[in-house]
Write a protein that holds these residues in place. Structure first.
Motif, PDB file in Angstrom:
ATOM      1  N   CYS A  30      38.820  35.165   4.519  1.00  0.00           N
ATOM      2  CA  CYS A  30      39.903  35.605   5.939  1.00  0.00           C
ATOM      3  C   CYS A  30      40.582  34.470   6.340  1.00  0.00           C
ATOM      4  O   CYS A  30      40.263  33.344   6.039  1.00  0.00           O
ATOM      5  CB  CYS A  30      38.770  36.438   6.748  1.00  0.00           C
ATOM      6  SG  CYS A  30      37.365  35.028   7.252  1.00  0.00           S
ATOM      7  N   ALA A  34      40.640  34.837  13.052  1.00  0.00           N
ATOM      8  CA  ALA A  34      40.838  36.141  12.916  1.00  0.00           C
ATOM      9  C   ALA A  34      39.475  36.794  13.429  1.00  0.00           C
ATOM     10  O   ALA A  34      38.552  36.247  13.540  1.00  0.00           O
ATOM     11  CB  ALA A  34      40.955  36.793  11.558  1.00  0.00           C
ATOM     12  N   ILE A  35      39.590  38.103  14.436  1.00  0.00           N
ATOM     13  CA  ILE A  35      38.439  38.851  15.033  1.00  0.00           C
ATOM     14  C   ILE A  35      38.386  40.207  14.517  1.00  0.00           C
ATOM     15  O   ILE A  35      39.515  40.935  14.280  1.00  0.00           O
ATOM     16  CB  ILE A  35      38.787  38.504  16.595  1.00  0.00           C
ATOM     17  CG1 ILE A  35      38.768  37.157  17.226  1.00  0.00           C
ATOM     18  CG2 ILE A  35      37.915  39.544  17.265  1.00  0.00           C
ATOM     19  CD1 ILE A  35      37.371  36.615  17.065  1.00  0.00           C
ATOM     20  N   ARG A  36      37.393  40.593  14.354  1.00  0.00           N
ATOM     21  CA  ARG A  36      37.019  42.190  14.041  1.00  0.00           C
ATOM     22  C   ARG A  36      35.651  42.371  14.544  1.00  0.00           C
ATOM     23  O   ARG A  36      34.797  41.767  14.833  1.00  0.00           O
ATOM     24  CB  ARG A  36      37.339  42.113  12.631  1.00  0.00           C
ATOM     25  CG  ARG A  36      35.870  41.654  11.792  1.00  0.00           C
ATOM     26  CD  ARG A  36      35.990  41.958  10.184  1.00  0.00           C
ATOM     27  NE  ARG A  36      34.815  41.653   9.642  1.00  0.00           N
ATOM     28  CZ  ARG A  36      34.603  41.612   8.194  1.00  0.00           C
ATOM     29  NH1 ARG A  36      35.631  41.890   7.465  1.00  0.00           N
ATOM     30  NH2 ARG A  36      33.579  41.158   7.819  1.00  0.00           N
ATOM     31  N   TYR A  37      35.656  43.729  14.547  1.00  0.00           N
ATOM     32  CA  TYR A  37      34.483  44.354  15.087  1.00  0.00           C
ATOM     33  C   TYR A  37      33.326  44.460  13.704  1.00  0.00           C
ATOM     34  O   TYR A  37      34.156  44.860  12.374  1.00  0.00           O
ATOM     35  CB  TYR A  37      34.414  45.764  15.606  1.00  0.00           C
ATOM     36  CG  TYR A  37      34.670  45.777  16.987  1.00  0.00           C
ATOM     37  CD1 TYR A  37      33.911  45.120  17.807  1.00  0.00           C
ATOM     38  CD2 TYR A  37      35.716  46.530  17.489  1.00  0.00           C
ATOM     39  CE1 TYR A  37      34.007  44.863  19.042  1.00  0.00           C
ATOM     40  CE2 TYR A  37      35.813  46.706  18.981  1.00  0.00           C
ATOM     41  CZ  TYR A  37      35.087  45.873  19.713  1.00  0.00           C
ATOM     42  OH  TYR A  37      35.330  45.948  21.069  1.00  0.00           O
ATOM     43  N   ASP A  38      32.241  44.386  13.620  1.00  0.00           N
ATOM     44  CA  ASP A  38      31.319  44.567  12.514  1.00  0.00           C
ATOM     45  C   ASP A  38      30.960  46.025  12.620  1.00  0.00           C
ATOM     46  O   ASP A  38      30.140  46.453  13.528  1.00  0.00           O
ATOM     47  CB  ASP A  38      30.160  43.818  12.479  1.00  0.00           C
ATOM     48  CG  ASP A  38      29.231  43.881  11.522  1.00  0.00           C
ATOM     49  OD1 ASP A  38      29.297  44.698  10.728  1.00  0.00           O
ATOM     50  OD2 ASP A  38      28.272  43.109  11.046  1.00  0.00           O
ATOM     51  N   ASN A  43      30.588  49.183  16.008  1.00  0.00           N
ATOM     52  CA  ASN A  43      31.837  48.562  16.628  1.00  0.00           C
ATOM     53  C   ASN A  43      31.573  48.050  18.045  1.00  0.00           C
ATOM     54  O   ASN A  43      32.474  48.062  18.817  1.00  0.00           O
ATOM     55  CB  ASN A  43      33.148  49.374  16.560  1.00  0.00           C
ATOM     56  CG  ASN A  43      33.349  49.940  15.332  1.00  0.00           C
ATOM     57  OD1 ASN A  43      33.343  49.028  14.361  1.00  0.00           O
ATOM     58  ND2 ASN A  43      34.287  50.977  15.093  1.00  0.00           N
ATOM     59  N   VAL A  46      30.898  41.380  17.513  1.00  0.00           N
ATOM     60  CA  VAL A  46      32.102  40.903  17.080  1.00  0.00           C
ATOM     61  C   VAL A  46      31.869  39.803  15.942  1.00  0.00           C
ATOM     62  O   VAL A  46      30.776  39.018  16.099  1.00  0.00           O
ATOM     63  CB  VAL A  46      32.809  40.175  18.402  1.00  0.00           C
ATOM     64  CG1 VAL A  46      34.049  39.450  17.977  1.00  0.00           C
ATOM     65  CG2 VAL A  46      33.067  41.226  19.207  1.00  0.00           C
ATOM     66  N   GLN A  47      32.718  39.789  14.974  1.00  0.00           N
ATOM     67  CA  GLN A  47      32.892  38.636  14.271  1.00  0.00           C
ATOM     68  C   GLN A  47      34.103  37.827  14.154  1.00  0.00           C
ATOM     69  O   GLN A  47      34.933  38.298  14.533  1.00  0.00           O
ATOM     70  CB  GLN A  47      32.725  39.295  12.507  1.00  0.00           C
ATOM     71  CG  GLN A  47      31.277  39.901  12.334  1.00  0.00           C
ATOM     72  CD  GLN A  47      31.354  40.616  10.938  1.00  0.00           C
ATOM     73  OE1 GLN A  47      32.181  41.209  10.303  1.00  0.00           O
ATOM     74  NE2 GLN A  47      30.465  40.244  10.096  1.00  0.00           N
ATOM     75  N   CYS A  49      36.330  34.589  12.085  1.00  0.00           N
ATOM     76  CA  CYS A  49      36.473  33.976  10.975  1.00  0.00           C
ATOM     77  C   CYS A  49      36.616  32.443  10.934  1.00  0.00           C
ATOM     78  O   CYS A  49      37.651  31.994  11.929  1.00  0.00           O
ATOM     79  CB  CYS A  49      37.781  34.454  10.063  1.00  0.00           C
ATOM     80  SG  CYS A  49      38.059  33.629   8.497  1.00  0.00           S
ATOM     81  N   TRP A  54      33.529  35.236   7.306  1.00  0.00           N
ATOM     82  CA  TRP A  54      33.200  36.171   8.525  1.00  0.00           C
ATOM     83  C   TRP A  54      31.984  35.669   9.118  1.00  0.00           C
ATOM     84  O   TRP A  54      30.934  35.567   8.652  1.00  0.00           O
ATOM     85  CB  TRP A  54      33.278  37.399   8.393  1.00  0.00           C
ATOM     86  CG  TRP A  54      34.516  37.987   8.067  1.00  0.00           C
ATOM     87  CD1 TRP A  54      35.235  38.507   6.936  1.00  0.00           C
ATOM     88  CD2 TRP A  54      35.625  38.455   8.990  1.00  0.00           C
ATOM     89  NE1 TRP A  54      36.437  38.894   7.059  1.00  0.00           N
ATOM     90  CE2 TRP A  54      36.877  38.857   8.333  1.00  0.00           C
ATOM     91  CE3 TRP A  54      35.880  38.057  10.449  1.00  0.00           C
ATOM     92  CZ2 TRP A  54      38.123  38.938   9.058  1.00  0.00           C
ATOM     93  CZ3 TRP A  54      36.903  38.323  11.138  1.00  0.00           C
ATOM     94  CH2 TRP A  54      37.889  38.826  10.458  1.00  0.00           C
ATOM     95  N   MET A  77      42.362  41.480  19.549  1.00  0.00           N
ATOM     96  CA  MET A  77      42.484  42.870  18.735  1.00  0.00           C
ATOM     97  C   MET A  77      43.488  43.677  19.006  1.00  0.00           C
ATOM     98  O   MET A  77      43.342  44.886  18.549  1.00  0.00           O
ATOM     99  CB  MET A  77      40.935  43.263  18.691  1.00  0.00           C
ATOM    100  CG  MET A  77      39.938  42.011  18.085  1.00  0.00           C
ATOM    101  SD  MET A  77      38.344  42.994  17.568  1.00  0.00           S
ATOM    102  CE  MET A  77      37.841  43.310  19.169  1.00  0.00           C
TER     103      MET A  77
END
Length: 257
Positions: A30, A34-38, A43, A46-47, A49, A54, A77
């Motif tokens: 990744c 970067a940020i994303r939901y697991d 959701n 938060v994860q 990178c 991740w 996000m």
């Protein structure tokens, strides 16, 4: 100082609370920051990178610091902000906690205009320890609200000459308490109008628009209002907000209006 090729940032002596946040390894290449939901946790967890991996963020017990970190994460996000209602979630207790921890803490500013990216917040990085768990098994989480309706830093001028500034993906009017011709010049320039002759104005509070309790220290030659130093105001002039009157002469174009 660096750890695993990432810099370690430390805060100078401060009386403000410090967020203790750690990041856990997870698989998959990744982009750093970067940020994303697991999706495995509905959701909310938060994860982030780091080093092409991740990871999970561990959160401390202080609600204010978690809230600021969550707000930055949400706007990164594409949401406006973290939910501030009673259902707002800033952490979840997961036992067993994911391991290992990677970042010791994040610290996001208490200023009215927050950082635009989680990596803009100060951080401290731990050395890699495979079995190091999050304290008390608390993992940072967030339930963001609303998609952004505007780009952070964008401004618009209402027919009443009231200035609106986009902060955290939402439009806000501005305090008129410290508003002057210096700030007016910057606004006119950002709008693509001639900054010479720009005049400040006090306008009645627009309907259904919140007022951002912030002041701006500008030199007058800034390209964007976001380039000025912002600081928190604890009170605003009652009944009025900041406005400007710009000359109709053309000025340099702006890509943030």
């Amino acid at each position: 100082m660096t750890v695993n090729n990432d810099p370690v940032y430390s805060l100078a002596e401060t009386e403000e609370e410090t967020a203790v946040v750690a990041v856990e390894f997870a698989g998959g290449a990744c982009t750093k920051g970067a940020i994303r939901y697991d999706p495995a946790y509905n959701n909310t967890v938060v994860q982030i990178c780091f080093n092409n991996r991740w990871g999970y963020i561990c959160a401390n017990s202080d609600g204010g610091t978690r809230q600021r970190v969550a707000n930055v994460i949400c706007q990164q996000m594409g949401y406006s902000r973290h939910s501030q209602s009673d259902t707002g979630i800033t952490r979840r207790r997961l036992n067993p906690a994911p391991t290992p921890s990677f970042i010791k803490w994040f610290y996001c500013s208490v200023k009215p205009i927050s950082q635009q990216n989680i990596l803009d917040c100060s951080r401290s990085v731990n050395s890699y320890q495979p079995n190091l768990k999050c304290p008390n098994y608390y993992i940072a989480a967030s339930n963001c609200t609303n998609t952004s309706v505007c780009q952070n830093g964008q401004i618009q001028l209402l027919d009443t000459n009231a200035v609106l500034l986009c902060v955290n993906g939402e439009w806000h009017a501005l305090c008129s308490t410290t508003w002057s011709s210096t700030q007016a010049q910057v606004v006119c320039r950002q709008l693509g109008k001639n900054a010479q002759g720009a005049m400040p104005d006090n306008i009645s509070v627009p309907t259904n628009i919140s007022v951002l309790q912030a002041g701006f220290e500008c030199n007058g030659n800034e390209k964007f209002l976001y380039d000025c130093l912002d600081y928190r105001l604890y009170s605003c002039s009652s009944g009025t907000v900041a406005g400007v009157i710009c000359e109709n002469l053309p000025g340099p174009p702006s890509n943030l209006t």
